[in-house]
Scaffold this active site. Structure first.
Site, PDB file in Angstrom:
ATOM      1  N   CYS A  48      52.347   3.214  56.426  1.00  0.00           N
ATOM      2  CA  CYS A  48      51.505   3.124  55.236  1.00  0.00           C
ATOM      3  C   CYS A  48      50.140   3.786  55.470  1.00  0.00           C
ATOM      4  O   CYS A  48      50.056   5.012  55.476  1.00  0.00           O
ATOM      5  CB  CYS A  48      51.379   1.670  54.791  1.00  0.00           C
ATOM      6  SG  CYS A  48      51.023   1.549  53.037  1.00  0.00           S
ATOM      7  N   HIS A  64      56.649   0.221  54.130  1.00  0.00           N
ATOM      8  CA  HIS A  64      56.563  -0.704  55.276  1.00  0.00           C
ATOM      9  C   HIS A  64      57.966  -1.053  55.770  1.00  0.00           C
ATOM     10  O   HIS A  64      58.531  -2.062  55.353  1.00  0.00           O
ATOM     11  CB  HIS A  64      55.863  -1.994  54.860  1.00  0.00           C
ATOM     12  CG  HIS A  64      54.400  -1.831  54.578  1.00  0.00           C
ATOM     13  ND1 HIS A  64      53.451  -1.897  55.563  1.00  0.00           N
ATOM     14  CD2 HIS A  64      53.738  -1.585  53.424  1.00  0.00           C
ATOM     15  CE1 HIS A  64      52.252  -1.718  55.029  1.00  0.00           C
ATOM     16  NE2 HIS A  64      52.386  -1.525  53.734  1.00  0.00           N
ATOM     17  N   GLU A  87      58.833  -2.347  58.404  1.00  0.00           N
ATOM     18  CA  GLU A  87      58.837  -3.594  59.188  1.00  0.00           C
ATOM     19  C   GLU A  87      59.341  -4.785  58.383  1.00  0.00           C
ATOM     20  O   GLU A  87      59.895  -5.728  58.949  1.00  0.00           O
ATOM     21  CB  GLU A  87      57.447  -3.889  59.758  1.00  0.00           C
ATOM     22  CG  GLU A  87      56.343  -4.211  58.753  1.00  0.00           C
ATOM     23  CD  GLU A  87      55.563  -2.990  58.266  1.00  0.00           C
ATOM     24  OE1 GLU A  87      56.108  -1.868  58.322  1.00  0.00           O
ATOM     25  OE2 GLU A  87      54.419  -3.165  57.808  1.00  0.00           O
TER      26      GLU A  87
HETATM   27  N1  GLN Z   1      44.852   1.153  51.997  1.00  0.00           N
HETATM   28  C1  GLN Z   1      45.951   2.009  51.744  1.00  0.00           C
HETATM   29  C2  GLN Z   1      46.378   2.001  50.275  1.00  0.00           C
HETATM   30  O1  GLN Z   1      46.013   1.141  49.534  1.00  0.00           O
HETATM   31  C3  GLN Z   1      47.121   1.645  52.629  1.00  0.00           C
HETATM   32  C4  GLN Z   1      47.661   0.290  52.365  1.00  0.00           C
HETATM   33  C5  GLN Z   1      48.552  -0.227  53.456  1.00  0.00           C
HETATM   34  O2  GLN Z   1      48.535   0.269  54.574  1.00  0.00           O
HETATM   35  N2  GLN Z   1      49.332  -1.236  53.166  1.00  0.00           N
HETATM   36  O3  GLN Z   1      47.089   2.861  49.845  1.00  0.00           O
END
Ligand code: GLN
Length: 538
Positions: free
Chosen positions: A386, A515, A517
């Site tokens: 992410c 994600h 995970e």
């Molecule tokens: N802050 C980033 C976004 O909002 C990544 C978010 C995250 O890593 N879950 O896109």
């Protein structure tokens, strides 16, 4: 009709009530029953999405995009099931629903009261899950600790259910038995008090899980039995152990599964913990070790760092390692250190692989970018998750494409090259300050390019992964990034959004906008993590 098992915590929080609940679920599954699980969180927040991870630990995300408590992650991992919004109750959700119904004249002119209307709403949610899943058992974990004001209404719901279905409700108290250093003896008194507190709420526990650093001895077992009004056989020893995945096996040593079934006058249909035992065997007999560094900002509350905020990432690393009979050594590395003192970056060479996980806010971001640059140049296996992907794109744009002022608009709203930016729908949401539950959330599709490493790893072209973010790779920069050698390995076909990037000519450099995970399971490690660990171990 289903059987209901309520699980409450005594003495203090953080003693592994969620994992205990998940382990009971695994045991019941192994005995041939269908299991559903609910986590009740007593806070007023509608969901966990708006909470700071330091407050709350990890925010777990389900397929349907529910931002919830990390225990839902434990349930998914132990039960090997995809859960949803129906598995998660908060005070906020319950009150919101009751007030909404009242406004719609749903109570037909009645005076709407905290009791019984709030517990009734809780009960109707439990029944809803029962109906939806057709489960034989519904496990309901009541968050917090007995005796606190916040979870009383949930205990009230449990008491009302026992009144209505006396044969079908069992209460389990997960309590803690401290061994104070100056006394050197395990003390049962706090547990006795916790049971008294439960009694005051009209509830008598049927089973007590005695969490402690060491196993329970007989005198203590007897004492708890007499003072807490529970049969000795129902006082289950739950000592600290190396891996949480041993817990179901450990509980079974004390016959917990059959004790539960006996309370409901049921018999096991089978007894099959074979796969689980094999997993534990792998955990206990590693053939080698792999050292993974996770680079993020420094998390601290007082004197304690909270790795908890990344529990799913940590578990995903473990699952992958276990399946390869490796022992994971995971270290948390402070991104800000690399920012202030780039010379320290060379310590990354001591690791077999590096992960830059998700995150929010600008603290430590430049250090993470330096980390990624170091991994790219020094061919250290790298997995970006992410935010980790977004920063890998920024790094590549700055240092390979030579795009001046490349950044994410999350950290620099007016930067020269907005390689990571918000989509127009998200702009509107942010302008209106509607933050709760409005990120790009939950399972979305991703189409893999046949020539990518990711395609080889997943062995299929259409995958589905879970999201939680607002920012995206800005498609205006795709051409230049690709021209300079960045491989776009996966695209969301519905909205043409970049989901995975890779670098060819590198032992492993993969970063994803989603994600992975959240979908890793102990018996089914996630393919991206597995490949990352495999290549790291070489
Ligand atoms: N802050 C980033 C976004 O909002 C990544 C978010 C995250 O890593 N879950 O896109």
């Amino acid at each position: 009709m289903a059987k209901y098992i309520f699980i409450a915590g005594g003495v203090m929080s953080g003693i592994g009530k969620g994992v205990a609940c998940a382990s009971i679920g695994r045991i019941l599954l192994s005995k041939g029953f269908k299991v559903g699980a609910i986590k009740i969180d007593p806070y007023v927040n509608v969901d966990a999405g708006t909470m700071n991870p330091i407050e709350h630990g990890e925010i777990f995300v389900t397929d349907d995009g529910t931002e919830c408590d990390q225990d839902i992650g434990n349930y998914e991992r132990f039960l090997d099931q995809n859960l949803s919004t129906d598995n998660y109750i908060t005070t906020g959700r319950v009150y919101q629903k009751v007030i909404e119904r009242e406004r719609n004249l749903g109570y037909g002119g009645k005076c709407v009261e905290v009791v019984p209307h709030i517990p009734e709403e809780v009960i109707s949610r439990i029944k809803k899950l029962e109906k939806k899943t057709g489960a034989d058992f519904i496990l309901i974990e009541i968050g917090g600790t007995v005796g606190e004001y916040q979870n009383l209404l949930f205990l009230e719901a449990a008491r009302m259910m026992k009144l209505r279905h006396p044969q079908d409700v069992v209460f389990i108290l997960v309590s803690y038995l401290p061994i104070p250093k100056m006394i050197g003896e395990m003390k049962t008194k706090p547990t006795q008090h916790a049971v008294r507190q439960l009694n005051m709420a009209g509830i008598q526990p049927d089973i007590i899980l005695a969490r402690a650093t060491v196993p329970l001895d007989l005198p203590r077992k007897k004492k708890i039995s007499i003072f807490c009004n529970v049969s000795e056989k129902d006082v289950i020893s739950a000592p600290d152990i190396k891996s949480i995945y041993e817990i179901p096996i450990n509980f079974e040593k004390d016959n917990l599964g059959n004790r539960i079934l006996q309370k409901f006058r049921l018999r096991a249909k089978k007894n099959d913990l074979r796969k689980w035992k094999k997993l534990v065997k792998n955990i206990e007999n590693p053939k080698g070790e792999v050292k993974i560094g996770m680079v993020g900002k420094y998390f601290k509350t007082g004197n304690f760092t909270l790795m908890d905020s990344y529990i799913s990432v940590i578990e995903a690393i473990k699952h992958a390692c276990y399946s390869l009979q490796l022992s994971p050594k995971i270290e948390w590395l402070d991104a800000e250190k690399y920012e202030k003192n780039p010379k320290t970056l060379k310590e990354l060479k001591n690791f077999d692989g590096i992960i830059v996980p998700g995150g929010f806010g600008s603290r430590g971001v430049e250090g993470k970018i330096k980390t990624i640059e170091y991994c790219r140049k020094n061919k250290i296996p790298f997995l970006g998750l992410c935010l980790g992907m977004q920063l890998a794109v920024v790094e590549f744009a700055r240092n390979v494409c030579k795009l001046k002022g490349a950044n994410s608009t999350e950290f620099s709203p007016n930067c020269q090259a907005k390689v990571i930016d918000v989509m127009s729908d998200q702009k509107e949401i942010l302008n209106q300050k509607k933050y709760g539950g409005t990120m790009r959330l939950g399972a979305q599709r991703c189409k893999l390019s046949p020539s990518s490493l990711s395609f080889k790893i997943y062995k299929t072209s259409l995958i589905s992964e879970r999201h939680r973010h607002r920012y995206e790779l800005n498609n205006q920069f795709r051409a230049i990034l690709e021209k300079k050698g960045l491989r776009i390995a996966g695209i969301n076909p519905e909205r043409n959004l970049v989901e995975i990037i890779e670098l060819p000519n590198h032992p492993f450099f993969v970063a994803c906008q989603f994600h992975p995970e959240f979908k890793s399971r102990p018996l089914r490690p996630h393919p991206l993590f597995k490949e990352f660990i495999k290549r790291s171990s070489k």
